[in-house]
Scaffold this motif. Structure first.
Motif, mmCIF file in Angstrom:
data_model
loop_
_atom_site.group_PDB
_atom_site.id
_atom_site.type_symbol
_atom_site.label_atom_id
_atom_site.label_comp_id
_atom_site.label_asym_id
_atom_site.label_seq_id
_atom_site.Cartn_x
_atom_site.Cartn_y
_atom_site.Cartn_z
ATOM 1 N N ARG A 1 -12.364 38.960 -26.657
ATOM 2 C CA ARG A 1 -13.208 39.974 -26.029
ATOM 3 C C ARG A 1 -13.244 41.200 -26.925
ATOM 4 O O ARG A 1 -12.212 41.691 -27.362
ATOM 5 C CB ARG A 1 -12.673 40.357 -24.655
ATOM 6 N N ILE A 2 -14.469 41.662 -27.208
ATOM 7 C CA ILE A 2 -14.639 42.907 -27.952
ATOM 8 C C ILE A 2 -14.958 44.011 -26.956
ATOM 9 O O ILE A 2 -15.583 43.766 -25.932
ATOM 10 C CB ILE A 2 -15.717 42.791 -29.051
ATOM 11 N N ARG A 3 -14.487 45.202 -27.248
ATOM 12 C CA ARG A 3 -14.708 46.361 -26.379
ATOM 13 C C ARG A 3 -15.178 47.547 -27.212
ATOM 14 O O ARG A 3 -14.834 47.668 -28.375
ATOM 15 C CB ARG A 3 -13.413 46.738 -25.668
ATOM 16 N N ARG A 4 -15.946 48.390 -26.561
ATOM 17 C CA ARG A 4 -16.421 49.634 -27.173
ATOM 18 C C ARG A 4 -17.097 49.401 -28.517
ATOM 19 O O ARG A 4 -16.931 50.150 -29.461
ATOM 20 C CB ARG A 4 -15.280 50.634 -27.296
ATOM 21 N N ALA A 5 -17.884 48.343 -28.577
ATOM 22 C CA ALA A 5 -18.634 48.039 -29.800
ATOM 23 C C ALA A 5 -19.880 48.924 -29.871
ATOM 24 O O ALA A 5 -20.488 49.234 -28.847
ATOM 25 C CB ALA A 5 -19.037 46.572 -29.824
ATOM 26 N N THR A 6 -20.226 49.318 -31.069
ATOM 27 C CA THR A 6 -21.492 49.993 -31.320
ATOM 28 C C THR A 6 -22.421 48.965 -31.953
ATOM 29 O O THR A 6 -22.051 48.284 -32.905
ATOM 30 C CB THR A 6 -21.316 51.191 -32.270
ATOM 31 N N VAL A 7 -23.599 48.844 -31.393
ATOM 32 C CA VAL A 7 -24.626 47.947 -31.910
ATOM 33 C C VAL A 7 -25.853 48.814 -32.185
ATOM 34 O O VAL A 7 -26.256 49.597 -31.320
ATOM 35 C CB VAL A 7 -24.954 46.822 -30.900
ATOM 36 N N ALA B 1 -31.927 43.151 -26.972
ATOM 37 C CA ALA B 1 -33.209 43.710 -26.512
ATOM 38 C C ALA B 1 -33.051 45.190 -26.176
ATOM 39 O O ALA B 1 -33.921 46.007 -26.501
ATOM 40 C CB ALA B 1 -33.735 42.931 -25.316
ATOM 41 N N ALA B 2 -31.943 45.551 -25.540
ATOM 42 C CA ALA B 2 -31.687 46.959 -25.204
ATOM 43 C C ALA B 2 -31.516 47.790 -26.470
ATOM 44 O O ALA B 2 -32.016 48.913 -26.559
ATOM 45 C CB ALA B 2 -30.455 47.080 -24.317
ATOM 46 N N VAL B 3 -30.825 47.245 -27.463
ATOM 47 C CA VAL B 3 -30.640 47.956 -28.729
ATOM 48 C C VAL B 3 -31.987 48.146 -29.420
ATOM 49 O O VAL B 3 -32.280 49.227 -29.930
ATOM 50 C CB VAL B 3 -29.645 47.206 -29.640
ATOM 51 N N THR B 4 -32.812 47.113 -29.417
ATOM 52 C CA THR B 4 -34.139 47.222 -30.026
ATOM 53 C C THR B 4 -34.926 48.358 -29.380
ATOM 54 O O THR B 4 -35.558 49.158 -30.062
ATOM 55 C CB THR B 4 -34.907 45.889 -29.905
ATOM 56 N N ALA B 5 -34.850 48.450 -28.068
ATOM 57 C CA ALA B 5 -35.617 49.475 -27.346
ATOM 58 C C ALA B 5 -35.039 50.874 -27.520
ATOM 59 O O ALA B 5 -35.786 51.836 -27.663
ATOM 60 C CB ALA B 5 -35.672 49.112 -25.863
ATOM 61 N N LYS B 6 -33.713 51.009 -27.521
ATOM 62 C CA LYS B 6 -33.074 52.326 -27.513
ATOM 63 C C LYS B 6 -32.587 52.803 -28.873
ATOM 64 O O LYS B 6 -32.272 53.973 -29.027
ATOM 65 C CB LYS B 6 -31.886 52.309 -26.552
ATOM 66 N N GLY B 7 -32.454 51.904 -29.839
ATOM 67 C CA GLY B 7 -31.955 52.273 -31.158
ATOM 68 C C GLY B 7 -30.502 51.904 -31.368
ATOM 69 O O GLY B 7 -30.127 51.461 -32.434
ATOM 70 N N TYR B 8 -29.673 52.134 -30.356
ATOM 71 C CA TYR B 8 -28.268 51.737 -30.441
ATOM 72 C C TYR B 8 -27.621 51.853 -29.073
ATOM 73 O O TYR B 8 -28.146 52.512 -28.174
ATOM 74 C CB TYR B 8 -27.501 52.583 -31.462
ATOM 75 N N ILE B 9 -26.484 51.199 -28.927
ATOM 76 C CA ILE B 9 -25.593 51.411 -27.785
ATOM 77 C C ILE B 9 -24.190 51.506 -28.351
ATOM 78 O O ILE B 9 -23.894 50.942 -29.411
ATOM 79 C CB ILE B 9 -25.693 50.293 -26.711
ATOM 80 N N ASP B 10 -23.339 52.225 -27.668
ATOM 81 C CA ASP B 10 -21.988 52.397 -28.212
ATOM 82 C C ASP B 10 -20.881 52.055 -27.218
ATOM 83 O O ASP B 10 -19.751 52.505 -27.378
ATOM 84 C CB ASP B 10 -21.794 53.801 -28.773
ATOM 85 N N ASP B 11 -21.214 51.240 -26.240
ATOM 86 C CA ASP B 11 -20.192 50.884 -25.258
ATOM 87 C C ASP B 11 -20.248 49.411 -24.884
ATOM 88 O O ASP B 11 -19.917 49.019 -23.780
ATOM 89 C CB ASP B 11 -20.348 51.739 -24.013
ATOM 90 N N TYR B 12 -20.634 48.562 -25.833
ATOM 91 C CA TYR B 12 -20.785 47.143 -25.545
ATOM 92 C C TYR B 12 -19.421 46.450 -25.452
ATOM 93 O O TYR B 12 -18.502 46.734 -26.216
ATOM 94 C CB TYR B 12 -21.622 46.453 -26.623
ATOM 95 N N ALA B 13 -19.316 45.522 -24.527
ATOM 96 C CA ALA B 13 -18.151 44.639 -24.415
ATOM 97 C C ALA B 13 -18.674 43.234 -24.192
ATOM 98 O O ALA B 13 -19.676 43.037 -23.505
ATOM 99 C CB ALA B 13 -17.259 45.067 -23.255
#
Length: 156
Positions: free
Chosen positions: A126-132, A102-114
């Motif tokens: 565990r995944i770290r520093r994923a870009t979505v 939902a956050a990605v949909t609103a903002k376009g992307y995030i680049d610090d997902y874990a």
């Protein structure tokens, strides 16, 4: 080698992944991408980092996973592209994943997902520093979401 008979669809999906990542984040997903479409698709499919994407269904299904993703999730191409993407997380982690998307949909992307994901045979990782990011085509049409990550640790 690209999974067949899906090579044409993979080439189109590769271009969508690469173009939308650059458009949304301002950074190339694949450094020095080949000019030839098939070579570009091969390069992304063989990249040493995970790249996955899902479509826009009500319960989105994976429509791309490169060789690194298939190995990490312990699946064949056919198994992976039949999997609703929510099943890449255990049930206890699905609410967190839904908030992320939902956050990605609103903002376009995030680049610090874990977050924690699960392989087919059961091991959690565990995944770290994923870009979505949102997959947006050249006409501005929303086509789904994608993720990439390289940092993985075992939860076992």
């Amino acid at each position: 080698m690209l999974p067949e008979p899906d090579a044409g669809a993979l080439i189109a999906q590769t271009d969508l992944l690469l173009d939308s990542h650059l458009r949304v984040t301002g950074r190339p997903l694949l450094a020095d991408a080949p000019a030839d479409p098939r070579a570009r698709a091969e390069a992304l499919f063989r990249a040493p980092f995970v790249v996955v994407s899902h479509g826009i269904e009500a319960d989105p299904v994976f429509n791309y996973g490169n060789a690194s993703a298939l190995a990490r999730f312990e699946m064949t191409w056919a198994e992976f592209v039949a999997l609703p993407s929510r099943f890449s997380a255990e049930p206890v982690n699905r609410d967190e994943r839904a908030r992320l998307l939902a956050a990605v949909t609103a903002k376009g992307y995030i680049d610090d997902y874990a977050g924690v994901r699960i392989a087919k045979s059961g091991p959690r990782f565990r995944i770290r520093r994923a870009t979505v990011w949102n997959l947006i085509d050249a006409a501005g049409v929303f086509r789904g979401q994608a993720a990439t990550f390289a940092e993985v640790t075992s939860c076992e």
